[in-house]
Design a protein around this motif. Sequence first.
Motif, PDB file in Angstrom:
ATOM      1  N   UNK A   1     -11.068   5.083   6.247  1.00 57.97           N
ATOM      2  CA  UNK A   1      -9.739   5.493   5.821  1.00 57.97           C
ATOM      3  C   UNK A   1      -8.823   4.299   5.586  1.00 57.97           C
ATOM      4  N   UNK A   2      -9.015   3.214   6.341  1.00 60.52           N
ATOM      5  CA  UNK A   2      -8.176   2.031   6.139  1.00 60.52           C
ATOM      6  C   UNK A   2      -8.347   1.447   4.749  1.00 60.52           C
ATOM      7  N   UNK A   3      -9.558   1.533   4.189  1.00 59.16           N
ATOM      8  CA  UNK A   3      -9.785   1.042   2.835  1.00 59.16           C
ATOM      9  C   UNK A   3      -8.988   1.818   1.806  1.00 59.16           C
ATOM     10  N   UNK A   4      -8.880   3.117   2.001  1.00 56.53           N
ATOM     11  CA  UNK A   4      -8.110   3.957   1.083  1.00 56.53           C
ATOM     12  C   UNK A   4      -6.629   3.633   1.197  1.00 56.53           C
ATOM     13  N   UNK A   5      -6.142   3.440   2.401  1.00 56.23           N
ATOM     14  CA  UNK A   5      -4.732   3.109   2.604  1.00 56.23           C
ATOM     15  C   UNK A   5      -4.409   1.761   1.964  1.00 56.23           C
ATOM     16  N   UNK A   6      -5.290   0.809   2.120  1.00 53.34           N
ATOM     17  CA  UNK A   6      -5.097  -0.503   1.502  1.00 53.34           C
ATOM     18  C   UNK A   6      -5.103  -0.381  -0.021  1.00 53.34           C
ATOM     19  N   UNK A   7      -6.034   0.399  -0.548  1.00 50.60           N
ATOM     20  CA  UNK A   7      -6.108   0.592  -2.002  1.00 50.60           C
ATOM     21  C   UNK A   7      -4.832   1.243  -2.522  1.00 50.60           C
ATOM     22  N   UNK A   8      -4.316   2.227  -1.817  1.00 51.78           N
ATOM     23  CA  UNK A   8      -3.066   2.885  -2.228  1.00 51.78           C
ATOM     24  C   UNK A   8      -1.928   1.874  -2.242  1.00 51.78           C
ATOM     25  N   UNK A   9      -1.835   1.045  -1.218  1.00 50.51           N
ATOM     26  CA  UNK A   9      -0.773   0.034  -1.155  1.00 50.51           C
ATOM     27  C   UNK A   9      -0.888  -0.952  -2.313  1.00 50.51           C
ATOM     28  N   UNK A  10      -2.111  -1.366  -2.638  1.00 47.38           N
ATOM     29  CA  UNK A  10      -2.313  -2.304  -3.744  1.00 47.38           C
ATOM     30  C   UNK A  10      -1.913  -1.656  -5.072  1.00 47.38           C
ATOM     31  N   UNK A  11      -2.323  -0.416  -5.277  1.00 48.12           N
ATOM     32  CA  UNK A  11      -1.990   0.285  -6.524  1.00 48.12           C
ATOM     33  C   UNK A  11      -0.480   0.494  -6.628  1.00 48.12           C
TER      34      UNK A  11
END
Length: 92
Positions: free
Chosen positions: A1-11
Amino acid sequence: MNGVITAIAVVKFVILLLGGGITYIAFKAYRRTGADSLRVLGVGFGIITLGAILTGVANQFFSVGLALGVLINSLFVALGLAVIMYSLYIQK
């Protein structure tokens, strides 16, 4: 889930950069030409960008749920697109 949160922040950051750039260029063109449609176009892109950033902040820092965040973001996108459509309609 941390990878998804990081991806959302980057996007969201990329959206901030691109949306802010488009908004800046539209306002710069408005100042140069005085065309009201360019000013309104900048406002429309600004609304869309603001909505993306606000919903990202609300989700990360205020624990707003995903469904509510998507709804709020969609409202900002709809409003921004309506303003952009109006900017294409108005004439000087």
